[in-house]
Design an enzyme around this catalytic site. Structure first.
Site, short mmCIF file in Angstrom:
data_model
loop_
_atom_site.label_atom_id
_atom_site.label_comp_id
_atom_site.label_asym_id
_atom_site.label_seq_id
_atom_site.Cartn_x
_atom_site.Cartn_y
_atom_site.Cartn_z
N SER A 120 -29.32 -13.19 35.89
CA SER A 120 -30.39 -12.30 35.50
C SER A 120 -31.31 -12.88 34.43
O SER A 120 -32.45 -12.44 34.29
CB SER A 120 -29.83 -10.97 34.99
OG SER A 120 -29.07 -11.17 33.81
N LYS A 146 -34.37 -13.23 25.74
CA LYS A 146 -34.29 -12.34 26.90
C LYS A 146 -34.68 -10.93 26.49
O LYS A 146 -34.43 -10.52 25.33
CB LYS A 146 -32.84 -12.38 27.44
CG LYS A 146 -32.63 -11.69 28.77
CD LYS A 146 -31.20 -11.93 29.27
CE LYS A 146 -30.91 -11.25 30.59
NZ LYS A 146 -29.55 -11.54 31.10
N SER A 153 -25.08 -14.84 34.40
CA SER A 153 -26.53 -14.75 34.19
C SER A 153 -27.12 -15.80 33.28
O SER A 153 -28.34 -15.93 33.21
CB SER A 153 -26.90 -13.38 33.65
OG SER A 153 -26.92 -12.47 34.71
#
Ligand code: GLN
Length: 477
Positions: A158, A83, A182
């Protein structure tokens, strides 16, 4: 090409595949799919050369020697996507925010060091909601990540990019971060496995902070064993993060497992019928496997979302103050200190980030601190106690991961509250620091059985440091 790390390593031992083959396979898929899906923000240009170098290290080894070697390098040659809020020294990291557009990390995060020590190869960095605030990646400054299973739908967030690279076969495993869901929510939307570990079991050193008492890094994969393997490597005490502790995973067979269902929390309006059915079916499945399933009641669960959306913006507003245009990333130069600060933050932070900064600043302000922040903090502790007590009677608490399947791109972006509601089942684990896993749900025919044919996820939450229990029950599903 390979279904999990184990299969990949078996093929390596038998010399039926090279690391370069596997990396090339993903690079080829990225070339074909990423423009449309937008899961990677950047593909690292050194991945292939590292793969070649690693292949060289195996070249003159016999199969037996490789087998021994792989015991010491458990992720040797395994491609990993990260990420965009996890730092690798010398590489860009931007949390999908304009304010960090040109930021280059000056040190390695602890998870990166640990993965690299075990031979992992980093393929690239994945798209996300700006600073991890959101549940659809629509808050990324670089466009939404489309759901590979249906391009009209969001991949979730997310960590949407980290989930989408797995479901679209653009990486074998990936890492995301989870502050309120997330990791689990996008995993559910993509039909894959992912773990939000116990708070403090994985170092946050080198993870950009969203809400420091909630954040944790965790793995995504198509295969449960891979999630378990990667967690085993990234977990542990780190002197650079004082909130870390050790977790022992002991996979001893328990004679009777008990699963608790907070029925009144699940069987309400706002949760789709398909989701309710997935829970009923899973209960049946567990019973058939000899698991005892009992109804439990935790009245405070209904308040989780409200507690979360008080405490998280408070922590966010404090953590975001470091993006002042002076210390990191971009600066809009107006030749005036205060004006620089206003313009940098005003122009380069997105609307959701600003919304939370404003909300959090209000919550923490002198006149309202006691009424909101303090009260929410007390409720958080009460919730933790209530859940802890219930977890004396049951091994895990089972809920859906989300109240519905993924939603269409644009459907919720103008309605902030409806987006926040998608977090209803996931935020609790972060509030109480306990581990939770999302397991893809399939009906008895092995299908999604949803009207839009998109997947659903089952969430299991266990007591602190009981990841092993989660893995055991997840395996049964
Ligand atoms: N969707 C949740 C939020 O917007 C969770 C985010 C996260 O876990 N990083 O706060």
């Amino acid at each position: 090409m390979v279904k999990n790390i184990n299969e990949f390593h078996t093929l390596l031992i038998d010399k039926k595949i090279t690391i370069t083959d596997l990396v090339n396979h993903y690079l080829e898929n990225i070339k074909n799919k990423n423009t449309e899906i937008n899961a990677y923000r950047e593909v690292f240009d050194d991945a292939l050369s590292i793969a070649k170098e690693y292949d060289k290290q195996l070249e003159n080894k016999t199969s037996d020697e490789i087998k021994e070697f792989l015991k010491t390098k458990k992720l040797f040659g395994v491609p990993v996507a990260l990420k965009d809020n996890i730092l690798i020294k010398g590489k860009r990291a931007g949390a999908s925010s304009k304010v960090l557009e040109n930021y280059i990390a000056s040190y390695d995060s602890t998870v990166v060091k640990k993965l690299r020590d075990q031979g992992a190869i980093f393929l690239g960095r994945t798209n996300m909601d700006e600073f991890a605030m959101g549940g659809s990646t629509e808050n990324s400054a670089y466009g939404v990540t489309k759901n590979p299973l249906n391009l009209e739908y969001v991949a979730g967030g997310s960590s949407g990019g980290s989930a989408a690279v797995i479901s679209s076969d653009m990486s074998l495993v990936s890492l995301g971060s989870d502050t309120g869901g997330s990791i689990r929510q996008p995993a559910s939307y993509n039909g894959i496995y992912a773990l939000k570990p116990t708070y403090g079991s994985v170092s946050r050193h080198g993870l950009m902070a969203m809400a420091s008492s909630f954040d944790v890094i965790g793995p995504f994969a198509k295969d449960m064993d891979d999630v378990c393997k990667v967690f085993d490597i990234i977990k542990g005490v780190d002197e650079l993060d004082s909130t870390t502790h050790d977790v022992n995973m002991i996979f001893s067979a328990k004679d009777k497992l008990r699963v608790g269902i907070p029925r009144e929390f699940i069987f309400t309006d706002g949760v789709s019928d398909e989701v309710k059915k997935s829970i009923e079916n899973t209960i049946e499945r567990l019973k058939q496997k000899g698991v005892e399933v009992v109804d439990i009641s935790i009245p405070l669960l209904k308040e989780s979302l409200a507690i979360y959306y008080i405490l998280v913006p408070a922590e966010v507003s404090s953590n975001m103050s470091r993006y002042d245009g002076i210390r990191y990333g971009k600066n809009i130069d107006t030749k005036n200190g205060i004006e620089d600060y206003l313009q940098t933050r005003g122009q380069l932070l997105g609307p959701e980030v600003k919304r939370r900064i404003i909300l959090g600043t209000y919550i923490l302000s002198a006149g309202y601190h006691d009424a909101y922040y303090k009260k929410a903090g007390i409720l958080r502790e009460n919730l933790r106690q209530d859940i802890k007590n219930k977890l004396k009677d049951v091994d895990v608490i089972m809920t859906p991961t989300t109240p519905d399947t993924s939603f269409k791109i644009g459907e919720k972006i103008t309605n902030t509250l409806s987006l926040y509601l998608a977090d209803i089942f996931t935020v609790t684990a972060n509030l109480v620091g306990m581990p939770a896993i999302s397991v893809p749900y399939k009906d008895d025919k092995g299908e999604n059985s949803t009207a839009n044919d998109l997947p659903l996820g089952i969430q299991l939450m266990a007591d602190t440091d009981k990841e092993d229990t989660l893995f055991s029950i997840a395996k049964m599903l």
